[in-house]
Design a protein around this motif. Structure first.
Motif, PDB file in Angstrom:
ATOM      1  N   ALA A 169       0.634  -1.302   0.145  1.00 36.30           N
ATOM      2  CA  ALA A 169      -0.208  -0.165  -0.080  1.00 36.30           C
ATOM      3  C   ALA A 169       0.821   1.186  -0.166  1.00 36.30           C
ATOM      4  CB  ALA A 169      -0.820  -0.210   1.234  1.00 36.30           C
ATOM      5  N   GLY A 170       2.010   1.308   0.713  1.00 34.35           N
ATOM      6  CA  GLY A 170       2.788   2.444   0.909  1.00 34.35           C
ATOM      7  C   GLY A 170       3.229   2.921  -0.606  1.00 34.35           C
ATOM      8  N   VAL A 171       3.809   1.722  -1.213  1.00 33.74           N
ATOM      9  CA  VAL A 171       4.322   2.018  -2.844  1.00 33.74           C
ATOM     10  C   VAL A 171       3.394   2.227  -3.703  1.00 33.74           C
ATOM     11  CG1 VAL A 171       5.979   1.186  -4.544  1.00 33.74           C
ATOM     12  CG2 VAL A 171       6.527   0.753  -2.157  1.00 33.74           C
ATOM     13  N   PHE A 172       2.293   1.583  -3.899  1.00 38.28           N
ATOM     14  CA  PHE A 172       1.359   1.459  -4.821  1.00 38.28           C
ATOM     15  C   PHE A 172      -0.085   2.276  -4.763  1.00 38.28           C
ATOM     16  CE2 PHE A 172       3.736  -2.424  -5.744  1.00 38.28           C
ATOM     17  CZ  PHE A 172       4.108  -2.003  -6.905  1.00 38.28           C
ATOM     18  N   LEU A 173      -0.298   2.587  -3.233  1.00 36.09           N
ATOM     19  CA  LEU A 173      -1.573   3.422  -3.324  1.00 36.09           C
ATOM     20  C   LEU A 173      -1.135   4.765  -2.472  1.00 36.09           C
ATOM     21  CD1 LEU A 173      -4.005   0.627  -1.334  1.00 36.09           C
ATOM     22  CD2 LEU A 173      -3.536   1.038  -3.867  1.00 36.09           C
ATOM     23  N   PHE A 174      -0.206   4.633  -1.439  1.00 34.98           N
ATOM     24  CA  PHE A 174       0.054   5.897  -0.768  1.00 34.98           C
ATOM     25  C   PHE A 174       0.683   6.838  -1.694  1.00 34.98           C
ATOM     26  CE2 PHE A 174       3.187   8.280   1.474  1.00 34.98           C
ATOM     27  CZ  PHE A 174       2.489   9.430   1.804  1.00 34.98           C
ATOM     28  N   SER A 232      -8.440  17.111 -19.256  1.00 36.81           N
ATOM     29  CA  SER A 232      -7.534  17.441 -20.660  1.00 36.81           C
ATOM     30  C   SER A 232      -6.123  17.628 -20.419  1.00 36.81           C
ATOM     31  CB  SER A 232      -8.295  18.345 -21.529  1.00 36.81           C
ATOM     32  OG  SER A 232      -8.165  19.669 -21.151  1.00 36.81           O
ATOM     33  N   GLU A 233      -6.082  18.402 -19.386  1.00 33.93           N
ATOM     34  CA  GLU A 233      -4.635  19.013 -19.295  1.00 33.93           C
ATOM     35  C   GLU A 233      -3.679  17.987 -18.186  1.00 33.93           C
ATOM     36  OE1 GLU A 233      -5.235  22.770 -17.256  1.00 33.93           O
ATOM     37  OE2 GLU A 233      -5.263  23.771 -19.145  1.00 33.93           O
ATOM     38  N   ASN A 234      -4.432  17.188 -17.540  1.00 33.19           N
ATOM     39  CA  ASN A 234      -3.756  16.220 -16.701  1.00 33.19           C
ATOM     40  C   ASN A 234      -4.121  14.711 -16.974  1.00 33.19           C
ATOM     41  OD1 ASN A 234      -2.511  18.131 -14.623  1.00 33.19           O
ATOM     42  ND2 ASN A 234      -4.999  18.924 -14.547  1.00 33.19           N
ATOM     43  N   ALA A 235      -4.558  14.512 -18.333  1.00 35.56           N
ATOM     44  CA  ALA A 235      -5.031  13.130 -18.705  1.00 35.56           C
ATOM     45  C   ALA A 235      -3.838  12.236 -18.244  1.00 35.56           C
ATOM     46  CB  ALA A 235      -5.234  13.112 -20.088  1.00 35.56           C
ATOM     47  N   LEU A 236      -2.516  12.257 -18.479  1.00 37.51           N
ATOM     48  CA  LEU A 236      -1.629  11.126 -18.142  1.00 37.51           C
ATOM     49  C   LEU A 236      -1.399  11.153 -17.002  1.00 37.51           C
ATOM     50  CD1 LEU A 236       0.726   9.590 -19.617  1.00 37.51           C
ATOM     51  CD2 LEU A 236       2.302  11.599 -19.426  1.00 37.51           C
ATOM     52  N   PRO A 237      -1.086  12.160 -16.118  1.00 37.68           N
ATOM     53  CA  PRO A 237      -0.768  11.753 -14.551  1.00 37.68           C
ATOM     54  C   PRO A 237      -2.053  11.105 -13.875  1.00 37.68           C
ATOM     55  CG  PRO A 237      -1.015  14.126 -14.959  1.00 37.68           C
ATOM     56  CD  PRO A 237      -1.016  13.711 -16.196  1.00 37.68           C
ATOM     57  N   LEU A 271      -4.280  -7.208 -16.986  1.00 42.63           N
ATOM     58  CA  LEU A 271      -4.860  -6.635 -18.112  1.00 42.63           C
ATOM     59  C   LEU A 271      -6.281  -7.307 -18.109  1.00 42.63           C
ATOM     60  CD1 LEU A 271      -5.419  -5.455 -21.196  1.00 42.63           C
ATOM     61  CD2 LEU A 271      -4.394  -7.350 -21.999  1.00 42.63           C
ATOM     62  N   ILE A 272      -6.197  -8.737 -17.522  1.00 38.42           N
ATOM     63  CA  ILE A 272      -7.682  -9.098 -17.451  1.00 38.42           C
ATOM     64  C   ILE A 272      -8.467  -8.521 -16.195  1.00 38.42           C
ATOM     65  CG2 ILE A 272      -8.772 -11.520 -16.778  1.00 38.42           C
ATOM     66  CD1 ILE A 272      -6.148 -12.910 -17.720  1.00 38.42           C
ATOM     67  N   TYR A 273      -7.812  -8.008 -15.335  1.00 39.71           N
ATOM     68  CA  TYR A 273      -8.479  -7.565 -14.110  1.00 39.71           C
ATOM     69  C   TYR A 273      -8.885  -5.924 -14.828  1.00 39.71           C
ATOM     70  CZ  TYR A 273      -8.299  -4.765 -10.068  1.00 39.71           C
ATOM     71  OH  TYR A 273      -8.668  -3.992  -8.695  1.00 39.71           O
ATOM     72  N   LEU A 274      -8.125  -5.410 -15.611  1.00 43.20           N
ATOM     73  CA  LEU A 274      -8.823  -4.017 -16.070  1.00 43.20           C
ATOM     74  C   LEU A 274      -9.980  -4.261 -16.832  1.00 43.20           C
ATOM     75  CD1 LEU A 274      -5.333  -2.047 -16.877  1.00 43.20           C
ATOM     76  CD2 LEU A 274      -6.740  -1.872 -15.019  1.00 43.20           C
ATOM     77  N   LEU A 275     -10.026  -5.329 -17.750  1.00 36.95           N
ATOM     78  CA  LEU A 275     -10.895  -5.523 -18.556  1.00 36.95           C
ATOM     79  C   LEU A 275     -12.298  -5.761 -17.794  1.00 36.95           C
ATOM     80  CD1 LEU A 275      -9.257  -7.852 -21.417  1.00 36.95           C
ATOM     81  CD2 LEU A 275     -10.434  -5.435 -21.667  1.00 36.95           C
ATOM     82  N   SER A 295      -1.432   7.331 -12.555  1.00 31.97           N
ATOM     83  CA  SER A 295      -1.811   7.351 -10.898  1.00 31.97           C
ATOM     84  C   SER A 295      -2.820   6.091 -10.880  1.00 31.97           C
ATOM     85  CB  SER A 295      -2.300   8.617 -10.313  1.00 31.97           C
ATOM     86  OG  SER A 295      -3.214   9.006 -10.666  1.00 31.97           O
ATOM     87  N   ASN A 296      -3.903   6.018 -11.529  1.00 27.76           N
ATOM     88  CA  ASN A 296      -5.120   5.206 -11.396  1.00 27.76           C
ATOM     89  C   ASN A 296      -4.678   3.665 -11.816  1.00 27.76           C
ATOM     90  OD1 ASN A 296      -6.958   6.978 -10.559  1.00 27.76           O
ATOM     91  ND2 ASN A 296      -7.598   7.598 -12.601  1.00 27.76           N
ATOM     92  N   LEU A 297      -3.731   3.863 -12.822  1.00 26.76           N
ATOM     93  CA  LEU A 297      -3.240   2.296 -13.125  1.00 26.76           C
ATOM     94  C   LEU A 297      -2.285   1.871 -12.254  1.00 26.76           C
ATOM     95  CD1 LEU A 297      -2.070   2.961 -16.909  1.00 26.76           C
ATOM     96  CD2 LEU A 297      -4.006   1.371 -16.081  1.00 26.76           C
ATOM     97  N   VAL A 298      -1.455   2.573 -11.201  1.00 27.42           N
ATOM     98  CA  VAL A 298      -0.667   2.262 -10.394  1.00 27.42           C
ATOM     99  C   VAL A 298      -1.474   1.736  -9.206  1.00 27.42           C
ATOM    100  CG1 VAL A 298       1.342   2.746  -8.687  1.00 27.42           C
ATOM    101  CG2 VAL A 298       1.430   3.266 -11.165  1.00 27.42           C
ATOM    102  N   ILE A 299      -2.190   2.710  -8.848  1.00 29.42           N
ATOM    103  CA  ILE A 299      -3.258   2.421  -7.571  1.00 29.42           C
ATOM    104  C   ILE A 299      -3.960   1.200  -7.811  1.00 29.42           C
ATOM    105  CG2 ILE A 299      -5.269   3.265  -6.349  1.00 29.42           C
ATOM    106  CD1 ILE A 299      -4.068   5.966  -6.935  1.00 29.42           C
ATOM    107  N   SER A 300      -4.688   0.875  -9.128  1.00 31.08           N
ATOM    108  CA  SER A 300      -5.257  -0.324  -9.300  1.00 31.08           C
ATOM    109  C   SER A 300      -4.466  -1.436  -9.296  1.00 31.08           C
ATOM    110  CB  SER A 300      -6.069  -0.457 -11.011  1.00 31.08           C
ATOM    111  OG  SER A 300      -6.840   0.558 -10.971  1.00 31.08           O
ATOM    112  N   PHE A 301      -3.083  -1.513  -9.788  1.00 32.42           N
ATOM    113  CA  PHE A 301      -2.277  -2.585  -9.800  1.00 32.42           C
ATOM    114  C   PHE A 301      -2.046  -2.933  -8.163  1.00 32.42           C
ATOM    115  CE2 PHE A 301       1.947  -4.331  -9.564  1.00 32.42           C
ATOM    116  CZ  PHE A 301       1.960  -5.531 -10.210  1.00 32.42           C
TER     117      PHE A 301
END
Length: 253
Positions: free
Chosen positions: A30-35, A68-73, A112-116, A77-83
């Motif tokens: 959680a410290g690395v991937f959530l916090f 639109s201005e912050n699409a990448l971060p 990828l299966i989890y995201l789908l 961040s959402n991908l890392v938190i989801s992982f």
């Protein structure tokens, strides 16, 4: 399949037992991937500034520009938190007893299966919200165990994962909804109160300017703690309804 009625007290006790038994591993994950991504996002991405006088059209414009201005971060961040959430489920799964490194590798293989599966769940839940809020919440409750099915039962078909979650939660949709809502309401109030107190203290200490670093730190820590509680509760619900153990506490005996 014999239907099990959800027992709130047993689920809560089981969730706390899970948290206690795996605290070192899940706190590190959680410290690395959530916090960390939550804190970095809060520190470096400027939130929309609202005056409180905006109507619906103005709000739509403001947030459209923001996204639109912050699409990448936002996406990263959402991908890392989801992982990170997926890795935590692997750590908690009753069928597994592996190292954190093993759980990281296993999570990466099915990410990828989890995201789908999450996208499909979100789509179906959104349909429920179009009818009214309650159907959407009910569908979310019935599909709450989808990640656990992928992790614990090694299901690699997203549609089948949804079907199994639906079967596991049969006759317990509203029970799960009420249980999670209670936790979410209490957690939201607690997190909000802690953040408000932090804002007041830092505001008084700095004559109203505040300390964004401290405020973001507290917000990220409390938000991460809330996510961990929800994760262990969902896993505890799965353990009880799946019949993996007659009592979730037996896992640690």
């Amino acid at each position: 399949m014999k239907m099990t009625k959800l027992n709130y007290m047993q689920c809560w006790n089981g969730a706390m037992a899970l948290l206690g038994a795996h605290k070192e591993a899940i706190l590190a994950i959680a410290g690395v991937f959530l916090f960390l991504p939550t804190f970095l996002f809060a520190q470096f991405v400027q939130q929309p500034i609202l005056t409180g006088d905006e109507d619906g059209s103005a709000m739509l414009v403001i947030y459209s520009v923001y996204f639109s201005e912050n699409a990448l971060p936002i996406m990263l961040s959402n991908l890392v938190i989801s992982f990170g959430g997926l890795v935590i489920y692997f750590t908690l799964a009753p069928s597994r007893n592996h190292t954190v490194a093993d759980d990281l590798t296993a999570a990466l293989k099915v990410f990828l299966i989890y995201l789908l599966a999450n996208l499909l769940t979100g789509f179906l839940t959104l349909i429920g919200f179009f009818f009214l809020i309650l159907p959407g919440l009910y569908l979310a409750s019935r599909f709450a165990l989808v990640p656990i099915v992928i992790v614990d039962q090694q299901e690699r078909n997203p549609v089948e994962a949804l079907r199994q979650s639906w079967a596991l939660t049969r006759n317990n949709g509203f029970s799960i909804l009420l249980f999670v809502l209670i936790i979410a309401i209490v957690g939201t109030i607690t997190v909000g109160a802690l953040q408000a107190v932090t804002g007041i203290v830092t505001g008084l200490a700095t004559s109203g300017t505040g300390w964004p670093f401290v405020e973001n730190l507290v917000a990220s820590l409390t938000g991460t703690a809330f996510q961990l509680v929800l994760a262990v509760v969902i896993m505890s619900i799965y353990i009880e309804l799946s019949g993996k153990k007659s009592d979730v506490r037996e896992i640690f005996n």
